[in-house]
Structures are given as C-alpha cells and as structure tokens.
Design an enzyme around this catalytic site. Structure first.
Site, PDB file in Angstrom:
ATOM      1  N   ASN A 157      73.170  24.839 -31.882  1.00 33.09           N
ATOM      2  CA  ASN A 157      73.102  26.060 -32.428  1.00 33.09           C
ATOM      3  C   ASN A 157      73.409  27.515 -32.200  1.00 33.09           C
ATOM      4  OD1 ASN A 157      72.179  25.836 -29.131  1.00 33.09           O
ATOM      5  ND2 ASN A 157      69.864  26.805 -29.518  1.00 33.09           N
ATOM      6  N   SER A 234      69.843  19.060 -23.914  1.00 39.32           N
ATOM      7  CA  SER A 234      68.284  19.097 -23.873  1.00 39.32           C
ATOM      8  C   SER A 234      68.582  19.129 -22.564  1.00 39.32           C
ATOM      9  CB  SER A 234      68.299  17.707 -24.871  1.00 39.32           C
ATOM     10  OG  SER A 234      68.897  17.397 -24.676  1.00 39.32           O
ATOM     11  N   GLU A 253      72.491  24.482 -18.472  1.00 39.08           N
ATOM     12  CA  GLU A 253      71.664  25.630 -19.756  1.00 39.08           C
ATOM     13  C   GLU A 253      70.476  24.730 -20.321  1.00 39.08           C
ATOM     14  OE1 GLU A 253      70.821  28.404 -18.808  1.00 39.08           O
ATOM     15  OE2 GLU A 253      73.045  29.008 -17.557  1.00 39.08           O
ATOM     16  N   CYS A 287      67.363  28.243 -28.000  1.00 38.22           N
ATOM     17  CA  CYS A 287      66.609  28.436 -26.174  1.00 38.22           C
ATOM     18  C   CYS A 287      65.067  28.378 -25.808  1.00 38.22           C
ATOM     19  CB  CYS A 287      67.641  27.544 -24.995  1.00 38.22           C
ATOM     20  SG  CYS A 287      68.613  28.993 -25.265  1.00 38.22           S
ATOM     21  N   GLU A 381      59.348  21.435 -25.543  1.00 41.35           N
ATOM     22  CA  GLU A 381      60.088  22.642 -26.148  1.00 41.35           C
ATOM     23  C   GLU A 381      60.221  22.044 -27.710  1.00 41.35           C
ATOM     24  OE1 GLU A 381      64.113  22.244 -26.062  1.00 41.35           O
ATOM     25  OE2 GLU A 381      64.496  24.028 -26.165  1.00 41.35           O
TER      26      GLU A 381
END
Ligand code: NAP
Length: 479
Positions: A157, A234, A253, A287, A381
């Site tokens: 991303n 993820s 992260e 995120c 999410e």
C-alpha cells in the site's frame, strides 16, 4: 495489449542485476494491463542475497556516520530529481491516484532526509556506575551498534515510503538489508535499487529479492545470518513470522480498524473533509484508514448528511488521471471479499447510506450506518473504501466501543473540551491518540506502531533505529 515492450526485471544482489529462472506477470490493478515480468527468486537466490548482505556488513559498520548520512541525502535528492517517474510507478503498480502517489513520493524524500539526520546522532549514555557499592573508580557508558543483516518485508500500500521506513534507518545505522517487497508493487523497489547504486551505497548494502511471500519470506525469516526482521503487513502473516523467527529481533507493523470520536459542539465544516479523506484516501487501503466514526447523538444526523454530500464529490477513475480521487482495489478479488462483508452487515441490521456497488475494478465509496460493533465490517480490518458511522450517547460509550477491538494502532478524537481530550488520551488503548484530527494522521519522524494485534515495536526513523541497533555497555576500571 500494451503498445510498449514489456520489461523483464532482474533481482538485485550484491550490486548486480541478476536474471531469475522463473518470472510472473505484473498486472495493473486498474485495467489488468501487463506492466512487467517480475523475477521469482528461488531459495538459492534468496540465500545468495542474505550472504551478500552478510558479506557487506563490516564495510557498512565501519563507515563513518557522516558518510552514511551523505548517502541518504543523495538518495533523497535523486528521488526528488525523478519525482514524476517515481509517482507514476506507484500509480501504475498500486492503482494509487496520481495526486496521492505524489504525496507518497514527497513523504519518501522526507523519510530519507530524516534518516540522513538521524545517522549523525546515534549515541549511548554515560552511566553513574558508582551509584552502587562496588562501582567506585569506574566509568561506564553505552554505545549503540548496528545489529547486522536486516530482512525487510513490505506491503503493497505504500511501496516507496514504507520501504523507506526500513531501508532509511538501516543505512543510517550501518546495517545491510535484504528487501522483499510485496508481489504487486515490486517496481518501486527496483527503482530504489537504481537510486541506491547512484547514491554510492556499497554493494550488498541493499539486495532485492522478489517472489512469493511464502518462499522468499520463509528463507529470510529462518536464516541464522539475518539478525532483525522488520515486517509491515497483515496480522496473519505477522503472526506466522513471529512464530518462526526464533530469537531474532522482530518489528511488526500490522493492521487496524481505526476509529475517530466526535464530541458535540465541534466544527463539522472543518472536520468533514478530513474524515472523508481519512476514510477513502487510497481506496481505504491504509493501515490507519478511518474505518469507524462514532458521533455524538446531538450532531449525528447533521454529520451523516454532510459526510454523504462531501463523499459524493469524490471522482473515481484511472489512477493516472489528475482529477481521480479513488481508483481500483489492489486486486479484482477484493471487490468480492468486501461486498460480502457489506452484505453481511446489512443482514445484521446496517443501512447502506451510499455506495456498496462497483464499477469494474473500483468499489465505490461506501458509507454504512447503524452497524453492530460485532459485525465484521466494524471489528475486522476492511482495507477498502468502506466507513461505518454510528451514534454514541457519551464519550465513555465511545471509548468502550473503540477499545472493543482486537486492534490498536491509532485513534482520533474531536472535542472542544480539554478534559475530554485528556481523558481520551488516557483511556484509548492504541499506539497513538490524535486529538482534533483523524487517526490517519502520520508524519515520518513520529513514533508509530500499534498495541494488541496491530503489532509490536515502533517505526518513525529515530525509533526504528533503536530497534535496529544493539546496546553495548563499556565499563572502564580506573584502579
Ligand atoms: P500481506 O499480505 O501481509 O503482505 C505483506 C508482505 O508479506 C508482502 O511482501 C508479502 O509478499 C509478504 N508475505 C506474504 N506471506 C508471507 C510469509 N508467509 N512469510 C513472509 N512474508 C510473507 O499484506 P498486504 O496485503 O501487502 O498489506 C496490507 C496489510 O498491511 C494490512 O493489514 C495493513 O493494515 C498492513 N499495513 C500496516 C502498516 C503499519 O504501519 N501498521 C502499514 C501499511 C500496511 P507477497 O506480496 O508476495 O504475498
């Protein structure tokens, strides 16, 4: 068919561009056009990359701080020179609207500049060792040493800036890196390798191995030569990496379902455009994308009306068009996954106030109301342009709902009351509380990372450096 020759990319190992024995096709998420052929690194090639990194560690370790800083400054400057090329790479491989891609390039430059500055202030401290009986006549101090080979595994991303958050601090410290970018966004990393070559990074300082996450990732995670794994991606993959990493240092992260709370008496006109940006920027594939909005009942109806009006202004389309705000999801399968979540929430009592449908590969910005907190579209999410707006009667109710999540990256609160702001800072169980802004706020030197299933460790250049160094104590006996 594309009207230009398709480029066959190469692996970058020990300063050399190397052919692989297998390749995969990289398609544009927007129109499925063939963008390039990407090498699939084998176990042998990944092992070579790790050995190359290991072989360069003494050169990097002995390089003075001012030289490491200068290399990072040159990286920042070279990216700036190729600003539009960089933005176009991101727009093409990630379907990131070009306006948003340019913002990512700007931030990438910032991140390398911060790394250049931090390279010059990595230091330890003196310890008052005589505070303990037996410590008389001794001097003690700590130094921070580079940890060694860093394996960096990155998501699709933010293919340039999240790579910068790993490569920048590693070079600042003097650690060699083996980078495994996401399979959908490898071109940004090959671009970086060219930049690093020109910036004078020694051979082996950055190695790039592309290919399947499970194959390449596994070799990196299990190698004894790798001393630190820094992963962004993820929660499921993060957990599996943690389980296999043994005693290596690991930074994770991971994802979240970030929320913002709106108190009564807040200036909605100012807040709405920020919230729309937070929810739909890069199709919600961020995120800290704004996924849940909890609005005080006194302003709820007005907020929803204004939010819908503002969202309707967003233009969907080709990521390369200057006026596009929202483009394709990262793969066509994502549309099916997200629409199933939307339908499920409707069955559970939610209302679709806008969107829900798609135009080819683009899921239209979707607003859901009255969603139960237990619905997957709220508690998992979603990673798509979908936002939930729910009513709350009190701030305490909002804190409870925000905290009723397995994630905890960042949360935002808009309030005019200093007491409420401080209470929120205390009560929200997240890595960062953003007062009077959305949880999507991030600049690249701030400490950044999550609690609960959102991860462990912190990024933000100075904080990543701490995680990429080992503390050594030196005690000097003067007797
Ligand atoms: P992902 O599927 O977890 O992939 C991330 C990286 O891990 C990719 O390079 C992937 O390679 C690799 N990988 C896959 N399986 C692996 C394995 N078994 N071992 C080692 N590596 C493996 O995540 P994504 O879809 O690219 O990114 C979206 C996720 O990242 C979201 O959950 C988002 O919240 C999170 N994220 C978090 C932050 C943060 O700072 N907290 C920032 C951005 C994104 P392949 O591409 O080849 O599968």
């Amino acid at each position: 068919m594309p009207n230009r020759p398709i480029r066959r990319e190469k692996l970058y190992i020990n300063g050399e561009w190397i052919k692989a024995s297998e390749y995969s096709n990289l398609l544009s998420p927007y129109d499925q056009e063939l963008l390039a052929e990407i090498p699939l690194a084998s176990v042998t090639e990944v092992t070579k990359a790790i050995e190359a990194a290991h072989g360069s560690r003494e050169i990097l370790r002995k390089m003075p701080a001012h030289e490491r800083g200068a290399i990072l400054e040159r990286i920042a400057n070279l990216i700036e020179e190729k600003f539009e090329v960089a933005a176009k790479i991101i727009a093409l491989e990630a379907a990131k609207p070009i306006k948003t891609a340019r913002l990512e390039v700007q931030r990438t430059i910032q991140t390398y500049k911060f790394a250049a500055e931090e390279a010059k202030r990595i230091h330890g401290e003196t310890i008052p060792i005589d505070a303990a009986p037996g410590g008389e006549n001794k001097i003690a101090f700590t130094i921070r040493e580079p940890i060694g080979v860093v394996a960096a595994i990155t998501p699709f991303n933010f293919p340039m800036n999240l790579v910068a958050h790993k490569v920048g601090p590693a070079i600042a410290v003097g650690n060699p890196v083996v980078l495994k970018p996401a399979s959908q966004t490898p071109l940004s990393s090959f671009f970086l390798a060219q930049i690093c070559e020109h910036a004078g990074l020694p051979n082996g300082g950055l190695n790039i191995v592309t290919g399947k996450g499970s194959t390449v990732g596994d070799v990196l995670v299990k190698s004894d030569l790798v001393k630190k794994i820094t992963f962004t991606g993820s929660p499921a993959v993060g957990r599996s990496i943690r389980d296999k990493a043994g005693l290596k240092k690991v930074t994770l992260e991971l994802g979240s379902n970030s929320a913002v709370i709106l108190d009564k008496n807040v200036p909605l006109d100012k807040i709405i455009p920020r919230c729309v940006m937070g929810a739909f920027s890069y199709q919600g594939q961020v995120c800290i994308s704004l996924q849940r909005i909890y609005v005080h009942e006194e302003v709820y109806e007005k907020f929803v009306d204004l939010f819908i009006t503002e969202t309707k202004k967003l233009k969907i389309g080709n990521p390369l068009n200057e006026d596009t705000d929202l483009s394709a999801l990262i793969s066509p399968d994502e549309i099916t996954r997200v629409q199933a979540l939307i339908h499920e929430s409707v069955e559970q009592g939610a209302t679709v106030a806008l969107g829900g449908d798609n135009e080819d590969t683009i899921l239209k910005p979707t607003i859901l109301l009255n969603v139960p907190n237990t619905s997957r579209v709220s508690c998992q999410e979603v990673f798509a342009p979908v936002v939930v707006i729910n009513k709350i009667a009190s701030m305490e109710e909002a804190y409870r709902l925000v905290n009723e999540s397995e994630f905890g990256l960042q949360a935002g609160i808009y309030t005019e009351s200093i007491h409420t702001a401080l209470n929120a800072a205390e009560q929200l169980h997240v890595g960062g509380v953003i007062i009077n802004d959305i949880p999507t706020f991030r600049v690249d030197h701030m400490p950044y990372g999550g609690v609960k299933n959102s991860g462990m460790g912190r990024e933000g250049v100075k904080y990543a450096i701490e995680e990429m160094t080992e503390m050594k104590l030196v005690v000097f006996n003067r007797d």
